[in-house]
Design a protein around this motif. Structure first.
Motif, PDB file in Angstrom:
ATOM      1  N   LEU A 409      -2.080 -10.071  12.909  1.00 11.24           N
ATOM      2  CA  LEU A 409      -2.710  -9.080  13.794  1.00 11.24           C
ATOM      3  C   LEU A 409      -2.653  -7.820  13.221  1.00 11.24           C
ATOM      4  O   LEU A 409      -3.386  -6.789  13.792  1.00 11.24           O
ATOM      5  N   ILE A 410      -1.656  -7.464  12.541  1.00 11.79           N
ATOM      6  CA  ILE A 410      -1.208  -6.060  12.037  1.00 11.79           C
ATOM      7  C   ILE A 410      -1.649  -5.919  10.877  1.00 11.79           C
ATOM      8  O   ILE A 410      -1.618  -4.684  10.012  1.00 11.79           O
ATOM      9  N   PHE A 411      -2.509  -6.933  10.206  1.00  9.28           N
ATOM     10  CA  PHE A 411      -3.207  -6.685   8.833  1.00  9.28           C
ATOM     11  C   PHE A 411      -3.973  -5.472   8.642  1.00  9.28           C
ATOM     12  O   PHE A 411      -3.972  -4.704   7.575  1.00  9.28           O
ATOM     13  N   HIS A 412      -5.177  -5.300   9.448  1.00  9.41           N
ATOM     14  CA  HIS A 412      -5.797  -4.189   9.391  1.00  9.41           C
ATOM     15  C   HIS A 412      -5.016  -2.760   9.550  1.00  9.41           C
ATOM     16  O   HIS A 412      -5.352  -1.915   8.789  1.00  9.41           O
ATOM     17  N   SER A 413      -4.225  -2.753  10.469  1.00  7.75           N
ATOM     18  CA  SER A 413      -3.469  -1.486  10.745  1.00  7.75           C
ATOM     19  C   SER A 413      -2.619  -1.210   9.767  1.00  7.75           C
ATOM     20  O   SER A 413      -2.286  -0.043   9.212  1.00  7.75           O
ATOM     21  N   SER A 414      -2.034  -1.985   8.833  1.00  5.03           N
ATOM     22  CA  SER A 414      -1.352  -1.980   7.565  1.00  5.03           C
ATOM     23  C   SER A 414      -2.098  -1.108   6.341  1.00  5.03           C
ATOM     24  O   SER A 414      -1.409  -0.638   5.750  1.00  5.03           O
ATOM     25  N   LEU A 415      -3.320  -1.125   6.564  1.00  4.12           N
ATOM     26  CA  LEU A 415      -3.914  -0.335   5.607  1.00  4.12           C
ATOM     27  C   LEU A 415      -3.729   1.077   5.737  1.00  4.12           C
ATOM     28  O   LEU A 415      -3.598   1.855   5.070  1.00  4.12           O
ATOM     29  N   GLY A 416      -4.018   1.521   7.300  1.00  2.00           N
ATOM     30  CA  GLY A 416      -3.867   2.883   7.571  1.00  2.00           C
ATOM     31  C   GLY A 416      -2.309   3.445   7.062  1.00  2.00           C
ATOM     32  O   GLY A 416      -1.940   4.299   6.750  1.00  2.00           O
ATOM     33  N   PHE A 417      -1.290   2.216   7.415  1.00  2.00           N
ATOM     34  CA  PHE A 417       0.085   2.750   7.154  1.00  2.00           C
ATOM     35  C   PHE A 417       0.185   2.946   5.644  1.00  2.00           C
ATOM     36  O   PHE A 417       0.976   3.855   5.339  1.00  2.00           O
ATOM     37  N   CYS A 418      -0.328   2.059   4.760  1.00  2.00           N
ATOM     38  CA  CYS A 418      -0.019   2.327   3.336  1.00  2.00           C
ATOM     39  C   CYS A 418      -0.880   3.344   2.922  1.00  2.00           C
ATOM     40  O   CYS A 418      -0.215   4.189   1.883  1.00  2.00           O
ATOM     41  N   ILE A 419      -1.995   3.963   3.476  1.00  2.00           N
ATOM     42  CA  ILE A 419      -2.610   5.037   2.897  1.00  2.00           C
ATOM     43  C   ILE A 419      -1.675   6.249   3.285  1.00  2.00           C
ATOM     44  O   ILE A 419      -1.527   7.373   2.295  1.00  2.00           O
ATOM     45  N   VAL A 420      -1.035   6.380   4.470  1.00  2.00           N
ATOM     46  CA  VAL A 420      -0.230   7.371   4.782  1.00  2.00           C
ATOM     47  C   VAL A 420       1.119   7.398   3.846  1.00  2.00           C
ATOM     48  O   VAL A 420       1.409   8.157   3.210  1.00  2.00           O
ATOM     49  N   LEU A 421       1.631   6.196   3.777  1.00  2.00           N
ATOM     50  CA  LEU A 421       2.959   6.015   2.821  1.00  2.00           C
ATOM     51  C   LEU A 421       2.570   6.494   1.414  1.00  2.00           C
ATOM     52  O   LEU A 421       3.336   7.160   0.659  1.00  2.00           O
ATOM     53  N   GLY A 422       1.344   5.927   0.950  1.00  2.00           N
ATOM     54  CA  GLY A 422       0.991   6.227  -0.538  1.00  2.00           C
ATOM     55  C   GLY A 422       0.621   7.640  -0.815  1.00  2.00           C
ATOM     56  O   GLY A 422       1.045   8.032  -1.851  1.00  2.00           O
ATOM     57  N   TRP A 423       0.064   8.345   0.347  1.00  2.00           N
ATOM     58  CA  TRP A 423      -0.304   9.915   0.261  1.00  2.00           C
ATOM     59  C   TRP A 423       1.101  10.428   0.082  1.00  2.00           C
ATOM     60  O   TRP A 423       1.037  11.548  -0.855  1.00  2.00           O
ATOM     61  N   LEU A 424       1.876  10.240   0.779  1.00  2.00           N
ATOM     62  CA  LEU A 424       3.370  11.055   0.629  1.00  2.00           C
ATOM     63  C   LEU A 424       4.043  10.772  -0.557  1.00  2.00           C
ATOM     64  O   LEU A 424       4.450  11.754  -1.175  1.00  2.00           O
ATOM     65  N   ILE A 425       4.053   9.646  -0.977  1.00  2.00           N
ATOM     66  CA  ILE A 425       4.471   9.460  -2.452  1.00  2.00           C
ATOM     67  C   ILE A 425       3.593  10.066  -3.279  1.00  2.00           C
ATOM     68  O   ILE A 425       4.308  10.696  -4.470  1.00  2.00           O
TER      69      ILE A 425
END
Length: 649
Positions: A409-425
């Motif tokens: 159920l968190i599959f779609h939201s995980s994309l938003g999380f990964c975008i933020v994490l990836g942008w910080l890196i």
């Protein structure tokens, strides 16, 4: 270092890297069997089993229509479940595997070459038993291949979208980092390794495709991209309801990533989205499930309404707390389990620190969204993606989702999380002083993610491996305790486990008892207890649990199956009395009890008739023989015996 990595973002190279990386992460699922809800959605779905001939029914009926009818349930989950696209792909695969006319499996269907001999290659399920499960598991590798390929394609499409929309000004490295993080994130293992969850993959894939098509039209004013926007949006909605977040994400993406808002183009895009949404609603209305209230049977009430026993503000507080658990699971994806239902997450209250922490955390996230939005900061988009998708699975929007939480159920939201994490890196890589720290952090995260993903995939091999692994990690889950009980019952019947049969039955009984301690009216737990006692030949105890299950859910298919098993056990015990020392007196009550479960069993009728005759009850014996003859005039014992009794009379 940055210059070298920038080269990997050009041409086809990033797509090749991402596709191969994603595929290898899930390569160890390609030979898996079915697990969890695969049986409900695929293997016992009559429309899927028909192959392509079942597709018209798939697009006009609720996704679980076949399951409800098989279970003898009249209702549906709140609002129904209309996700025909993924189910249609299962039907196409079934056509390749071998379509069936209906849900009935023929005798010895596992016998591929029809020679009547059990051969190792025919034991598809690898349990030492040659039965229907082997026929069901046949061709399942194809389904896993499709899931892995679709996931790999999705990762590539996410990179393309990020490059074309979010990071089109020379920031392709940021897109690559984000796509790699998304590909490797362990929380996706349920979605990829569990075939049924293909609806999640297709949903996100078409959401991303819709965003790409809409922005292409916006920039090129080419009608084909406008039509593709509508088509991809419809496919997203037919995959799963998450597509509805595009009503917010599309306008937001135009505001954040396009220089000027051109009213005519914007109106056309939102117009075709609105028209397509109307088509979807009309398609869904014909299933009759859109306004259906929840009522799917007593046996699963608490599992499909996990807040049933909550009091006062407990339901609301627990729902808010679950949002924090989702975020923590994205940050630290360990341990992963297949069920978070009752009673794995104890109810919270609004005075609990867990509720307060979650409320404060999400208050801050919402504040950051509006802050970014006001500044027209691109980070507003991933935060909106995260919150929008999460809202749909939060149980806070007025309808019961049917689950407390779930990794899929968190599959779609995980994309938003990964975008933020990836942008910080990525930002860290752009500073000479922090570049090596950022790259080291990226490498460490990807290595840990990859290890956890590959390891978790192994648990998803089949039901037994999944349930027995997960119950150890989530010991307070009602569903997992009962599922572990079921796993041990199945394992006890396998020839290779013969020496552990009693041990497995006792373990199954222990897990079933724990499930019933959480909910004494849980029908599947009652049935498992009946099965355990039946296998131990403790028929009086088995009857207690079976009778209660029958009173709660008489149409449950396992009730009838266990009743047949009770008949066989009672009959067998009666024959021991008869054959050992002609003890007809003690055999009769057992046979009489057997007939209360099945009054049409000719063999039981015959043997009870023999008992009656040998105890001086000739009239009663003849009546039973006549009844048996009426049911099955071809029964050899009845044919031979009835005339003799009539002559003697």
């Amino acid at each position: 270092m940055s210059a070298l990595l920038e080269k990997t973002t050009k041409g086809y190279i990033p797509y090749l890297i991402l596709f191969v990386f994603s595929f290898l992460l899930y390569a160890n699922t390609l030979h898996h069997q079915y697990a969890l809800d695969d049986g409900m959605t695929i293997l016992n779905n009559e429309y899927v089993l028909k192959g392509v001939r079942g597709i018209p029914d798939i697009f006009t009926k609720d996704m679980l229509d076949s399951y409800y009818r098989k279970m003898g349930a009249n209702g549906r989950l709140h609002g129904g479940r209309f996700r025909p696209l993924s189910v249609a792909t299962f039907a196409v695969e079934q056509e390749c595997i071998g379509a069936r006319n209906n849900m009935d499996f023929g005798k010895n269907e596992w016998d591929v070459n029809k020679n009547g001999i059990s051969e190792p290659e025919e034991d598809v399920y690898k349990d030492g038993i040659y039965d229907q499960k082997d026929a069901m598991a046949k061709g399942f590798g194809l389904r896993h291949w499709v899931n892995v390929l679709l996931y790999s394609l999705l990762v590539c499409l996410i990179f393309a979208a990020l490059v074309k929309i979010n990071f089109r000004h020379g920031q392709a490295l940021a897109a690559l980092i984000i796509a790699l993080l998304f590909a490797a994130h362990p929380i996706h293992t349920e979605v990829v390794a569990n075939v049924k969850s293909r609806d999640e993959i297709l949903s996100l894939l078409f959401i991303v495709a819709t965003l790409i098509a809409a922005h292409n039209f916006y920039r090129r004013n080419d009608t084909k991209w406008l039509l593709l926007t509508g088509f991809f949006f419809l496919m997203a909605m037919l995959s799963k309801e998450f597509g509805i977040i595009l009503l917010v994400l599309l306008p937001l993406s135009f505001y954040l990533f396009e220089k000027d808002i051109i009213a005519s183009k914007y109106t056309k895009i939102m117009g075709i989205i609105g028209g397509t949404l109307l088509i979807y609603i009309l398609l869904r209305l014909q299933t009759g499930a859109l306004f259906q209230k929840e009522d799917i049977g007593v046996e699963s009430e608490i599992l499909n309404n996990p807040y049933l026993f909550a009091k006062g503000t407990e339901a609301f507080a627990t729902k808010i707390f679950v949002l924090l658990k989702y975020l923590i699971l994205l940050i630290i994806p360990y341990p992963l389990v297949s069920d978070y239902g009752y009673n794995s997450i104890p109810y919270k209250n609004i005075t609990d620190i867990a509720f307060i922490a979650s409320a404060l955390c999400y208050g801050m996230i919402i504040f950051l969204f509006f802050y970014f939005l006001k500044k027209r900061n691109p980070l507003a988009f991933p935060v909106a993606f995260y919150l929008g998708a999460l809202a749909l699975v939060s149980n806070l929007l007025g309808f019961n989702l049917g689950a407390t939480m779930g990794e899929r159920l968190i599959f779609h939201s995980s994309l938003g999380f990964c975008i933020v994490l990836g942008w910080l890196i990525y930002r860290g890589t752009q500073n000479t002083a922090t570049a090596w720290v950022a790259y080291s952090a990226l490498a460490a995260i990807l290595l840990v993610y990859a290890y956890l993903t590959v390891s978790r995939n192994k648990d998803w091999e089949n039901d037994n491996t999944l349930f027995l692994a997960d119950v150890e990690k989530q010991p307070e889950s009602l569903a997992l305790n009962n599922n572990a009980s079921t796993a041990y019952i199945f394992m006890s019947a396998a020839p290779q486990h013969k020496s552990h049969e009693n041990e497995y039955i006792l373990k199954a009984q222990g897990y079933a008892q724990k499930a019933l301690s959480m909910n004494p009216n849980y029908v599947n737990g009652l049935l498992n207890m009946a099965a355990c006692y039946g296998k131990q030949n403790k028929l009086d105890s088995a009857e207690v649990y079976l009778s209660k299950a029958d009173s709660l859910y008489p149409t449950h298919p396992l009730v009838a199956e266990l009743q047949k098993s009770m008949v066989a056990s009672l009959h067998s015990n009666a024959l021991k009395f008869i054959r050992t020392n002609n003890d007809f007196i003690n055999a009769m009550p057992l046979l009489q009890k057997a007939l209360t479960y099945d009054s049409t069993d000719v063999k039981v009728l015959y043997d009870l008739g023999v008992c009656y005759f040998n105890t001086g009850q000739s009239e009663a014996a003849i009546a039973l023989f006549k009844k048996g003859y009426k049911i099955d005039p071809n029964d050899v014992d009845i044919q031979r015996t009835l005339p003799l009794f009539l002559e003697n009379k």
